[in-house]
Each structure stands twice: as C-alpha cells, then as structure tokens.
Design a protein around this motif. Structure first.
Motif, PDB file in Angstrom:
ATOM      1  N   TYR A  99       0.828  -1.194   0.000  1.00 37.78           N
ATOM      2  CA  TYR A  99       0.000   0.000   0.000  1.00 37.78           C
ATOM      3  C   TYR A  99       0.866   1.249   0.000  1.00 37.78           C
ATOM      4  CZ  TYR A  99      -3.666  -3.288   1.219  1.00 37.78           C
ATOM      5  OH  TYR A  99      -4.532  -4.332   1.198  1.00 37.78           O
ATOM      6  N   SER A 152      -1.143  -0.602  -7.640  1.00 39.96           N
ATOM      7  CA  SER A 152      -0.715  -1.050  -6.319  1.00 39.96           C
ATOM      8  C   SER A 152       0.782  -0.858  -6.159  1.00 39.96           C
ATOM      9  CB  SER A 152      -1.054  -2.532  -6.132  1.00 39.96           C
ATOM     10  OG  SER A 152      -2.438  -2.736  -6.240  1.00 39.96           O
ATOM     11  N   SER A 218      -9.444  -0.606  -9.270  1.00 36.92           N
ATOM     12  CA  SER A 218      -9.598  -1.130  -7.920  1.00 36.92           C
ATOM     13  C   SER A 218     -10.321  -0.117  -7.060  1.00 36.92           C
ATOM     14  CB  SER A 218      -8.222  -1.405  -7.304  1.00 36.92           C
ATOM     15  OG  SER A 218      -8.353  -1.689  -5.932  1.00 36.92           O
ATOM     16  N   ARG A 220     -10.886  -0.953  -3.720  1.00 36.02           N
ATOM     17  CA  ARG A 220     -10.592  -1.302  -2.328  1.00 36.02           C
ATOM     18  C   ARG A 220     -10.002  -0.110  -1.587  1.00 36.02           C
ATOM     19  NH1 ARG A 220      -8.951  -5.553   1.164  1.00 36.02           N
ATOM     20  NH2 ARG A 220      -9.741  -7.093  -0.282  1.00 36.02           N
ATOM     21  N   ARG A 221      -9.003   0.546  -2.191  1.00 40.85           N
ATOM     22  CA  ARG A 221      -8.314   1.615  -1.478  1.00 40.85           C
ATOM     23  C   ARG A 221      -9.200   2.835  -1.268  1.00 40.85           C
ATOM     24  NH1 ARG A 221      -4.866  -0.690  -4.873  1.00 40.85           N
ATOM     25  NH2 ARG A 221      -5.314   0.743  -6.576  1.00 40.85           N
ATOM     26  N   ASN A 260     -12.603  -5.707   4.572  1.00 39.08           N
ATOM     27  CA  ASN A 260     -11.437  -6.226   3.847  1.00 39.08           C
ATOM     28  C   ASN A 260     -11.640  -7.672   3.405  1.00 39.08           C
ATOM     29  OD1 ASN A 260      -9.185  -4.211   3.683  1.00 39.08           O
ATOM     30  ND2 ASN A 260      -9.602  -4.064   5.874  1.00 39.08           N
ATOM     31  N   ASP A 265     -10.327  -6.509  -5.219  1.00 40.52           N
ATOM     32  CA  ASP A 265      -9.145  -5.659  -5.421  1.00 40.52           C
ATOM     33  C   ASP A 265      -8.831  -5.645  -6.910  1.00 40.52           C
ATOM     34  OD1 ASP A 265      -7.028  -4.039  -4.883  1.00 40.52           O
ATOM     35  OD2 ASP A 265      -5.711  -5.610  -4.123  1.00 40.52           O
ATOM     36  N   SER A 267      -7.837  -5.552 -10.544  1.00 38.12           N
ATOM     37  CA  SER A 267      -6.533  -5.230 -11.121  1.00 38.12           C
ATOM     38  C   SER A 267      -6.581  -5.360 -12.637  1.00 38.12           C
ATOM     39  CB  SER A 267      -5.457  -6.162 -10.550  1.00 38.12           C
ATOM     40  OG  SER A 267      -4.285  -6.109 -11.325  1.00 38.12           O
ATOM     41  N   ARG A 351      -9.915 -12.390  -6.404  1.00 43.03           N
ATOM     42  CA  ARG A 351     -10.215 -11.067  -5.856  1.00 43.03           C
ATOM     43  C   ARG A 351      -9.736  -9.978  -6.809  1.00 43.03           C
ATOM     44  NH1 ARG A 351     -11.486  -9.648  -0.596  1.00 43.03           N
ATOM     45  NH2 ARG A 351     -10.721 -11.602   0.303  1.00 43.03           N
ATOM     46  N   ARG A 352      -8.540 -10.147  -7.382  1.00 42.08           N
ATOM     47  CA  ARG A 352      -8.014  -9.156  -8.322  1.00 42.08           C
ATOM     48  C   ARG A 352      -8.692  -9.244  -9.682  1.00 42.08           C
ATOM     49  NH1 ARG A 352      -4.370 -10.098  -4.527  1.00 42.08           N
ATOM     50  NH2 ARG A 352      -2.982  -8.408  -3.864  1.00 42.08           N
TER      51      ARG A 352
END
Length: 841
Positions: A99, A152, A218, A220-221, A260, A265, A267, A351-352
C-alpha cells in the motif's frame, strides 16, 4: 531513503552502470523542449514512490539530457545535505509492501523555507514518472503482464522481477515544472503550501498513470474507508458494541475486518493476465465457445447499470462469462463468490479479477450484513457491473435450483435508495456438453459429503484434467452461452408493485419480499427461455427414456429428428437455440466424446449408455427438460387414457402445470399456456404421434407402430417428475390432512421414491434426491396447495386432491399400485428427528 543517501556518488554511479547493462529506457515526451524546463534555474525532481531503481533510471535520463542529477545536493539555503528530489509516498513494508502511504517529506518543508523571501531562487519542481513495462492490454507475454506496472505498490521481490522481465520496456515520463515561487505567492504559509504542492503532484501523477497504464479499477483503497464511515455502518457498529458489550473501537475493528474480507481488489493487470490464460484454457478444454443474443446485453448496457444473473452449473461459469464480456469490449463485472473460494493462491487471483467474497449466511450478524449491503450499494453507486448466482450454489441435478433472494433483496433496496441509476438484470444461460465437476455431483447425490474447496483440490483437478492424455476438447465438447431478455427493475416494479416510489424499503418493509420472490422466479424463467439444446441434451433425453438405456441406431436417428422437429414446431421461445447437427452427426459426436457405446449387430447396430454414463447424463437431460415438459405431459395423458377431448386434455395439462411451472420455471402461465397446449397438440397430430378419431377425441397410435414407440419415449421425459409428484401428494392424502409435518413428508417421500426407483425405474440418485423433493414440497406450499397449522402439521386444499386424481390418469397401474402400497408406511418406521436441525430451525 536515507539508507541510499549514505552511498557515495561513485557507488551510485556503479549501481546505475550495472542496472543499465540490462535496462533500456524510452523517454517521454520525445521532444523535451516542449516542457519549458530551464536548466539554468534550480531543479528539484518529484518522484511518486520511494524506489532505488526508479531513482537510478531518473539519474540516467538526466545525464543523457544534460540536466543536473537528482542525487546531487540541492545547494539551496537551509536544506543542508538534502538531495535534489523528494518522494510523495512510501510503501507500508519493505519486502511485502502493498500500500502506498502518502506523506509530506521534510525536504518539501525545507524547500518551502529556502524559496521564501524576495531574493530566494525560484525552484522548478519537475515531476518524473517511471513505468516498468507497457500497458497490460498491449502486452502478450504472461510474465510481463503479471509484472507490469499497476496502481498497487510493489514489494521488494516483485520490483526485482519487474526490472528483470520488463527492464527493456522502461518508460520515463518528464512533465512540465511547477514553480515554487508561484505557489508561495498565494500566501498560504509554508506548511499549507507544502501540503498543496503534495496534492497538486498526486493529482498529476494519477492522471499520468491513468494515461499510461489505464484507469485505476480497484475500489478497495478508495472504498473501504467510506464503508466504515457511512451512517448505516456507524449505526451498526454502535448497536454491535452495545449488544456484545465491547467498545466502539473493537466493533469498528470488526467492521474493518469484514470490509477487507468482502472487498475485491480489481486489477487491470490480473484481468489481462486472466484473458491470456483463459484464452489458452478454452482452446485446450473446449471445442468452441458459442455466444448468442449478446445484443440483449450491449443494448441495455448503454443506459443501465448491469446485474448479470447466470445459471450456476460449474465453477467455470464466472470465468467464462467475465471472459466473454471482456472480449466483447465491456468491463468485466464484480462477482459475488462464496467465501469458500477465498483460499490461498486462488482467492487473491479471483479477488483481483473482480470477485468479492460473501459468507453463506448473514444470520445473527447484523454488523456483517450492514457492511456487505453498504459495499453492494457503493458498487452500484460507482457504476460497477455486478454478477451473482441467485441459485446460491451449483446445481447438482442439471435443473435450475429454486432461487435464494438475499442478493436480489439487497439490490432492490439499493435501487430504491437511489433511483437515479437505472438497473437491469441480464439473465444468462450457460450450457455445457460435459461439466468438470460431474463426478463429484454424482457422488454427492449418492450421499457423499461435499468436498471443501482447497488449494490441494484445485491442483488435483488440474492434474486430473491434463494428466489423462488425448485432446481435452474431445471430452468436454462445446460451451454455449446465451443472453436472455433483460429485466428493467423500474419497469418491473411499475408492473408488480404499484406506488413503489412512495413506499419504504427497509428490512422490515412487508411489501418487498413477495415482489423480490416474483422477480427471482421471473429471472429463472428468462434463463430457461434462453436455453441452448445441444447434441448431448438430445442424446440423453432419448436414451434415458428407454428401460435399458439402449436403442437401435435407426430408431435413435428417428427420435432425434423428432425432437428437433417438435422444438421447431411448438416455438417455446424466440431466444431458444438448437444444435444444427443432423441426427447422424449427433450420434457420431456422442461416440467421439465417448458418451455412446456401439454394439455391432447383424440386424442393425445398437447404441447404449453404460451405468456410469447413464447417471451422469441425467444432468444434461434435465438441462432441457423444461422444453419438453408439456409435450411429454400430453404424451402421458394420451397413452394412459383411451380417448380425451381437447377440453379434457387442455384442462388436465393446465392442472398439472400448477406445480410443474414453478418447479421447472416454465415460460407459460395459466393463461398463456392454453394456446401453447393447442400448438403442442397440433404438432403431435401432424407428426403422427397422436391421432384424432371420428368423435374428435385424441388417442395414441396403435401399439407396435413406430409412432407409438416414439410417443412412449417422449412421455418418459417427464414421467419421473410426475411419479415424484404422485408419491408426495399420495402420502399427504393417505395420512390425512393435519397429520404430517414438512420434515416427515420429505423423509417419507424420499424413502418411497428410493424404493420405487429400485423396483421399477432406473436407480438414479436424482430420482430420490432429498433437495429435489424438498423443493417440490416448498413449491406446493407457495402455490397455496397446502398450509401448516399452528402445530406445524400440513393441511391440504381440495385443489391438491384434484391434482392427485389427475395425476392418477397419467401414471401406469403398476407404478400407482407400488406407490399406494408404500405410502401406507407407519410413521414409526421413520428415523428419529434430528434434534440439532430442529433447534437451528
């Protein structure tokens, strides 16, 4: 960074020379003069990340351009030994840093101080970006795709691999300088000016990166933070802390962990990597992937947020659908996956690739439910396409499972919360000619415990697939993917929920559950409407209808031709697709896939299924059983009754259609089914399978004729389903209203069905599968054929008695006699109730 600055200039020079034995750079822009950088004025370089390799690359390019190197001391007043560069982010960790953490370097603060004052120099801050490798969508090498630059942060080991594999395609992007003097002139103060410079540069680097490697897909962040801060989740955190007698901080930490665990995530790199891998896999595994009616998707995708709702036959489903969507120029959806798939190696890749993970049940955990709902709503609000399976799990029998409405309810509540974004559901039918999991499905139907998904099981499947030798496509055939008719959610609500815009949409809204249930059943019907009929479906339908699963070749050819003609004549639905193979080609295809066995005989070859294939092929028969259900029902009625008027025939079919339609998700309701039945009767008359006598009544052809034999085979398609109906209904009526509860009825029905299968029919586990029987019992209850009283006992309606009487007219006397004997079973013969199960319910 200090650990690098202690190196003397000679060591940095040697490192750079060593690096550029391999690395080759491409500078952007090619015409450097367009940037307006003045080499006579002081220059400080801004880099996005702390990275020694990036710094050495910038050093190299500055030397080629004749610019002062970033590793030199800046020479500005008050900056001491500060080098002429600073970084905007640092990685959280070293070897496994993933991160980027934004921060304001002390160098920036000292730079502001050095430039303050009228006589201070105007420093040029030059942003420089370094990219290792090309955009993933322009790369073909798997390693280079996997190791190309992403949004990422890279860990230490990955960065080394990026330099090794992508070093020859390194791009260095110089940008127009930012004047520190101009920023200070805004009179914000040195500290605020430093923060503003950081913000300006972060925005700049983001735009440059979007242009170079594609947008940051993504969420997520950017999403997890907003989830925890949303009012609904804050309320849930407070309630959780109070209920569990813990601090708000502890409940907040739990919410973070849930978010989480759930969030994907996405990508760009992994999507491109999966495209290359899956292109290779489909080529090896299947003889082709045929896609039909994709215009149903592309038309609605221009104006709506899309929710893909495919049938669920295999773990291949979501990979295949995402691949097809991506290859047709659309962004792959975010996919709701069971938490069981979040295993090592496989889970992070999924997930990606867009998967977000959900637990099997939300019961007893309102905090998890709140986080998940908020996550789903945020995806719709941000315009992401979503995919989930309303069946809940993979079908083990080949039929569509009864829908689970949890995800649909959350989707509908999300839409009602913000109706500015129209939502459309896109049903998708996926038809296989062989599924990877067919062996495990048969074992589970026989009662074997389902294996838990694991990394070892994944590799075992890979070894089993590629370790047998021969062409895989000869074993797995083709895949057919058909897009059904989309459902506009607002239009659906206008039709089935008048005044919905003025109603509440909370979890306690009583009007929502029946509307969601109706939507779920509508989706399943539209999946079935878009079915594909492949050669394996038709071969299964024909051979499984014979007592010993064998036919002579000529008879099988005629039966296959009959099925195709019947489908063409009755017009089940315009989106239905049927194989264009001739009957001869279908048989050759079945032999090629090692499904059919041939027995050479002087009077004509025989084609048969062995026991293992017979059990497996019930799956593929069931895929298309809904298409032949009513023609098969008509065939049964004509065979078991001497002569029937059109009114009698239509009336009997309509009555049996009451439980049949919701179980098999048939297209036609009680009104539209009347002209459809007429069309079925007319087609069967034209084909010679039923005859109309002088009185206008319908009857079967003479025994011993080809037409009579074909009618028998057609009738067998739905007969096992009708026998199960008769077993369940007869048990209820025999024991009387108010005697049995649902669990007793299910267990008794399963025992009687199992005994009947052994004595009279092919011993297929699907015939007496507990889940199939349970679904039929639930269907009867939902359709109002019975209700449970306060004591939990079943009280049935007169309509159920009529259906029982009508079903007697369909089944043979032998079957009815056997079922009648077994339905008188004493309740004391039942196994003791499962106390744990009762407690859970």
């Amino acid at each position: 960074m200090k650990r690098w600055l202690g190196l003397d200039s000679i060591f940095l020079f040697l490192l750079r020379k060593f690096l550029f034995l391999w690395v080759r750079t491409h500078r952007l822009p090619q015409d450097f003069s367009t940037l307006g950088i003045d080499p006579k004025r002081p220059i400080v370089y801004a880099l996005q990340d702390k990275s020694l390799s990036n710094l050495l690359v910038v050093e190299h390019e500055c030397a080629r351009l004749g610019l002062p190197p970033p590793s030199r001391p800046s020479g500005l007043r008050g900056t001491g030994a500060d080098r002429a560069f600073f970084c905007l982010t640092k990685n959280d960790g070293f070897f496994l840093g993933r991160y980027r953490v934004p921060y304001i370097s002390k160098r920036v603060e000292r730079l502001m101080t050095a430039c303050a004052g009228d006589k201070s120099p105007d420093v040029q801050v030059v942003p420089v970006s370094v990219y290792w490798g090309r955009r993933p969508d322009r790369e073909k090498s798997l390693f280079r795709i996997l190791l190309s630059d992403t949004w990422s942060a890279q860990g230490f080991l990955k960065k080394i691999l990026m330099v090794v594999f992508n070093g020859r395609q390194t791009f260095v992007q110089f940008s127009q300088p930012v004047s520190v003097k101009e920023l200070l002139a805004e009179d914000l103060g040195e500290e605020r000016t430093a923060r503003k410079l950081g913000r300006v540069l972060r925005v700049h680097f983001r735009r440059e990166r979007e242009a170079m490697i594609g947008p940051d897909l993504s969420h997520r962040r950017t999403l997890v933070d907003t989830l925890i801060g949303s009012p609904a989740v804050k309320d849930a955190i407070a309630a959780d802390a109070k209920e569990k007698n813990r601090t708000v901080e502890e409940s907040t930490e739990a919410a973070w962990e849930y978010a989480n665990e759930i969030a994907s995530d996405y990508s760009h790199t992994v999507i491109r990597f999966l495209e290359v891998v899956l292109s290779w896999l489909w080529e090896k595994l299947y003889a082709g992937v045929e896609v039909n009616h994709i215009e149903n998707l592309t038309t609605v995708a221009r104006t709506h947020e899309i929710v893909y709702v495919p049938c669920h036959r295999s773990h291949i489903d979501y990979l295949l659908l995402s691949y097809i969507i991506y290859k047709n120029g659309m962004v792959p959806p975010h996919i709701a996956a069971g938490i069981n798939l979040n295993m090592p190696v496989v889970g992070p890749i999924l997930r990606r690739g867009g998967a977000f993970f959900m637990r099997r049940t939300f019961k007893g955990n309102p905090l998890y439910s709140a986080v998940f709902y908020e996550y789903l709503h945020s995806m719709f609000a941000r315009g992401f396409a979503v995919e989930y399976f309303i069946e809940g799990g993979r079908s083990r029998t080949g039929r569509l499972l009864q829908p689970r409405t949890g995800m649909l309810a959350m989707t509908m509540r999300s839409f009602l919360r913000d109706t500015s974004r129209p939502i459309a559901f896109v049903p998708v039918y996926i038809g296989y000619e062989r599924v990877l999991e067919s062996g495990s499905y048969v074992e589970e139907l026989h009662g074997k415990q389902k294996k838990k998904e694991s990394l070892g099981g994944f590799f075992e499947t890979v070894v089993r697939l590629f370790g047998r030798g021969g062409k895989l496509s000869d074993r797995f055939g083709k895949v057919h993917l058909n897009f059904g008719t989309p459902i506009d959610l607002a239009q659906f609500l206008d039709t089935y929920a008048e005044g919905w815009r003025d109603k509440g949409y909370g979890e306690d809204a009583e009007w929502l559950p029946p509307v969601v249930e109706k939507l779920a059943r509508n989706i399943n019907r539209r999946i079935n409407d878009a079915a594909d009929v492949n050669p394996i479906n038709l071969l299964s339908l024909a051979l499984l209808a014979t007592p010993k699963r064998v036919m002579d070749e000529e008879t099988l050819l005629q039966q296959l031709a009959l099925y195709k003609r019947l489908l063409a004549d009755i017009g089940y639905h315009p989106l239905l697709t049927v194989t264009d193979m001739t009957p001869e080609e279908m048989i050759a295809y079945g032999e090629k896939m090692k499904i059919l066995q041939r027995y050479k005989h002087g009077l004509g070859d025989l084609l048969w299924l062995d026991d293992a294939a017979s059990v497996t092929l019930t799956y593929f028969r069931n895929n298309v059983l809904h298409l032949f259900a009513l023609p098969s029902l008509v065939a049964n009625l004509v065979l078991q009754n001497r002569a029937l008027t059109r009114e009698q025939l239509v009336g009997l079919v309509r009555m049996i259609n009451i439980p049949l339609r919701p179980e098999l998700f048939l297209h036609h309701g009680q009104r539209s089914v009347i002209p459809y039945i007429d069309q079925v009767i007319e087609s069967l008359v034209v084909l010679g399978l039923i005859e109309q006598n002088e009185d206008g009544r319908f009857e079967a052809p003479a025994t011993g004729t080809l037409e009579h034999a074909q009618l028998q085979v057609l009738a067998q398609g739905i007969r096992e389903t009708l026998e199960r109906y008769y077993i369940v209904i007869s048990l209820l009526i025999t024991h009387g209203s108010g005697t049995l509860d649902e669990e007793q009825l299910q267990k008794l029905s399963q025992l009687v069905a199992q005994r009947t299968a052994i004595l009279y029919t092919f011993n297929s586990p699907e015939y007496f599968d507990a889940q199939v029987i349970k679904r039929f019992i639930r269907t009867m209850k939902r359709e109002g054929l019975f209700r449970t009283n306060e004591a939990g006992k079943i009280e049935f309606s007169e309509q159920l008695v009529q259906i029982d009487a009508d079903t007697r007219r369909i089944l043979s006397a032998d079957i009815r006699r056997n079922i009648a004997q077994n339905t008188k079973m004493d309740l004391s013969a039942l196994p003791a109730p499962d106390s744990k199960r009762k407690k859970r319910s």
